[in-house]
Enzyme design. Sequence first.
Site, PDB file in Angstrom:
ATOM      1  N   LYS A   1       6.394  -3.577  -3.775  1.00 26.93           N
ATOM      2  CA  LYS A   1       5.114  -4.118  -4.141  1.00 26.93           C
ATOM      3  C   LYS A   1       3.973  -2.793  -4.075  1.00 26.93           C
ATOM      4  CE  LYS A   1       5.615  -8.533  -3.035  1.00 26.93           C
ATOM      5  NZ  LYS A   1       4.757  -9.834  -2.152  1.00 26.93           N
ATOM      6  N   GLY A   2       4.268  -2.058  -3.007  1.00 32.02           N
ATOM      7  CA  GLY A   2       3.338  -0.920  -2.755  1.00 32.02           C
ATOM      8  C   GLY A   2       2.868  -0.094  -3.338  1.00 32.02           C
TER       9      GLY A   2
ATOM     10  N   GLU B   1       6.028   5.990  -5.950  1.00 34.92           N
ATOM     11  CA  GLU B   1       6.136   5.120  -4.713  1.00 34.92           C
ATOM     12  C   GLU B   1       5.118   5.273  -3.741  1.00 34.92           C
ATOM     13  OE1 GLU B   1       7.219   3.060  -2.717  1.00 34.92           O
ATOM     14  OE2 GLU B   1       9.144   3.737  -1.754  1.00 34.92           O
ATOM     15  N   ASP B   2       4.612   4.493  -2.914  1.00 34.23           N
ATOM     16  CA  ASP B   2       3.517   4.248  -2.236  1.00 34.23           C
ATOM     17  C   ASP B   2       3.941   5.232  -0.897  1.00 34.23           C
ATOM     18  OD1 ASP B   2       5.386   2.893  -0.894  1.00 34.23           O
ATOM     19  OD2 ASP B   2       4.153   1.170  -0.317  1.00 34.23           O
TER      20      ASP B   2
ATOM     21  N   ASP C   1       8.880   7.440   4.122  1.00 37.51           N
ATOM     22  CA  ASP C   1       8.698   7.354   5.514  1.00 37.51           C
ATOM     23  C   ASP C   1       9.991   8.060   6.075  1.00 37.51           C
ATOM     24  OD1 ASP C   1       7.925   6.545   8.098  1.00 37.51           O
ATOM     25  OD2 ASP C   1       8.657   4.564   7.757  1.00 37.51           O
TER      26      ASP C   1
ATOM     27  N   LYS D   1       5.395  10.941   4.936  1.00 36.26           N
ATOM     28  CA  LYS D   1       4.969  10.738   6.501  1.00 36.26           C
ATOM     29  C   LYS D   1       6.471  11.672   6.916  1.00 36.26           C
ATOM     30  CE  LYS D   1       4.072   6.557   8.224  1.00 36.26           C
ATOM     31  NZ  LYS D   1       4.377   5.204   8.675  1.00 36.26           N
TER      32      LYS D   1
ATOM     33  N   PHE E   1       0.928   3.686  11.204  1.00 37.02           N
ATOM     34  CA  PHE E   1       1.158   2.671  10.338  1.00 37.02           C
ATOM     35  C   PHE E   1       0.052   2.790   9.481  1.00 37.02           C
ATOM     36  CE2 PHE E   1       2.468  -1.331   8.290  1.00 37.02           C
ATOM     37  CZ  PHE E   1       3.648  -1.176   8.090  1.00 37.02           C
TER      38      PHE E   1
ATOM     39  N   ASP F   1       1.126  -2.352   2.758  1.00 36.42           N
ATOM     40  CA  ASP F   1       0.631  -3.501   3.592  1.00 36.42           C
ATOM     41  C   ASP F   1       1.383  -3.606   5.084  1.00 36.42           C
ATOM     42  OD1 ASP F   1       3.661  -3.893   2.847  1.00 36.42           O
ATOM     43  OD2 ASP F   1       3.810  -5.675   3.642  1.00 36.42           O
TER      44      ASP F   1
ATOM     45  N   ARG G   1      -3.181  -5.055   1.456  1.00 34.88           N
ATOM     46  CA  ARG G   1      -2.981  -4.419   0.287  1.00 34.88           C
ATOM     47  C   ARG G   1      -4.155  -4.203  -0.676  1.00 34.88           C
ATOM     48  NH1 ARG G   1       2.903  -3.957  -0.522  1.00 34.88           N
ATOM     49  NH2 ARG G   1       3.835  -6.053  -0.018  1.00 34.88           N
TER      50      ARG G   1
HETATM   51  P1  IMP Z   1      11.476   4.335   4.130  1.00 26.27           P
HETATM   52  O1  IMP Z   1      12.671   3.787   3.515  1.00 26.27           O
HETATM   53  O2  IMP Z   1      11.439   4.461   5.813  1.00 26.27           O
HETATM   54  O3  IMP Z   1      11.133   5.583   3.651  1.00 26.27           O
HETATM   55  O4  IMP Z   1      10.320   3.376   3.811  1.00 26.27           O
HETATM   56  C1  IMP Z   1       9.996   3.415   2.795  1.00 26.27           C
HETATM   57  C2  IMP Z   1       8.965   2.125   2.523  1.00 26.27           C
HETATM   58  O5  IMP Z   1       8.609   1.433   3.843  1.00 26.27           O
HETATM   59  C3  IMP Z   1       7.929   2.119   1.580  1.00 26.27           C
HETATM   60  O6  IMP Z   1       7.977   2.213   0.374  1.00 26.27           O
HETATM   61  C4  IMP Z   1       6.796   1.242   2.277  1.00 26.27           C
HETATM   62  O7  IMP Z   1       6.990  -0.015   1.392  1.00 26.27           O
HETATM   63  C5  IMP Z   1       7.271   0.957   3.425  1.00 26.27           C
HETATM   64  N1  IMP Z   1       6.438   1.519   4.815  1.00 26.27           N
HETATM   65  C6  IMP Z   1       6.751   2.764   5.234  1.00 26.27           C
HETATM   66  N2  IMP Z   1       5.855   3.450   6.213  1.00 26.27           N
HETATM   67  C7  IMP Z   1       4.836   2.532   5.891  1.00 26.27           C
HETATM   68  C8  IMP Z   1       3.514   2.290   6.390  1.00 26.27           C
HETATM   69  O8  IMP Z   1       2.910   3.242   7.227  1.00 26.27           O
HETATM   70  N3  IMP Z   1       2.624   1.478   5.928  1.00 26.27           N
HETATM   71  C9  IMP Z   1       3.180   0.324   5.066  1.00 26.27           C
HETATM   72  N4  IMP Z   1       4.390   0.277   4.406  1.00 26.27           N
HETATM   73  C10 IMP Z   1       5.238   1.530   4.967  1.00 26.27           C
HETATM   74 MG    MG Z   2       7.207   0.670  -0.891  1.00 23.68          MG
END
Ligand code: IMP
Ligand code: MG
Length: 174
Positions: free
Chosen positions: A43-44, A99-100, A103, A131, A152, A159, A165
């Site tokens: 949803k981000g 994408e939001d 990470d 990040k 975070f 969220d 959000r």
């Molecule tokens: P990844 O697979 O670790 O890159 O995570 C990606 C997803 O995790 C993102 O699309 C977010 O929905 C969530 N996410 C990662 N870091 C954060 C954060 O700092 N705040 C909120 N959501 C996060």
């Molecule tokens: Mg996301």
Amino acid sequence: MNSQPKLHILFTRQEIEATVKRLAAEISQDYHGKHPVLIGVLKGSFMFMADLIRRLDLPLEVEFIRLSSYGRGKVSLGKIKVVQGLHSPIRGRDVIVIEDIVDTGLTIAFLLDYLRKKKPASLKLCALTDKPSRRQVPVTIDYLGFTVPDKFLVGYGLDWDEGFRHLPDICVLE
Ligand code: IMP
Ligand code: MG
């Protein structure tokens, strides 16, 4: 009772607006004469997507995809699947994923792989935040809003446990 979470603003709504404007200008220029499909990762990305597309000077289509995500905590489970897929074919289309946050990169690497198999003409990634300190797999971000510290983040679509959000600024949750 839990103590109230502490929030402080990392990027103001004005900084976000300027960044969205910059990204939209880059995309409008690069996709001049094209008709891309923008795929928002739910949803981000919903707020970012809504603001970005209003500034794109292009014919375009909007799709959303939903992936199984973090569960209800702050730590990635590392297992990803498509929960809600696309409604239109993307074969031969110019696709931009919205994408939001990138990470660990596991989510987006999975998604790009999934979409690549559908044979789009091109596939690019636009991420509001990155990040890089937490990356586990390499990811190329073609259009990036902000590089962020290992904190975070919530707000502007991001969220924690489905909360925060709606905040108009990007905040650090302590
Ligand atoms: P990844 O697979 O670790 O890159 O995570 C990606 C997803 O995790 C993102 O699309 C977010 O929905 C969530 N996410 C990662 N870091 C954060 C954060 O700092 N705040 C909120 N959501 C996060
Ligand atoms: Mg996301």
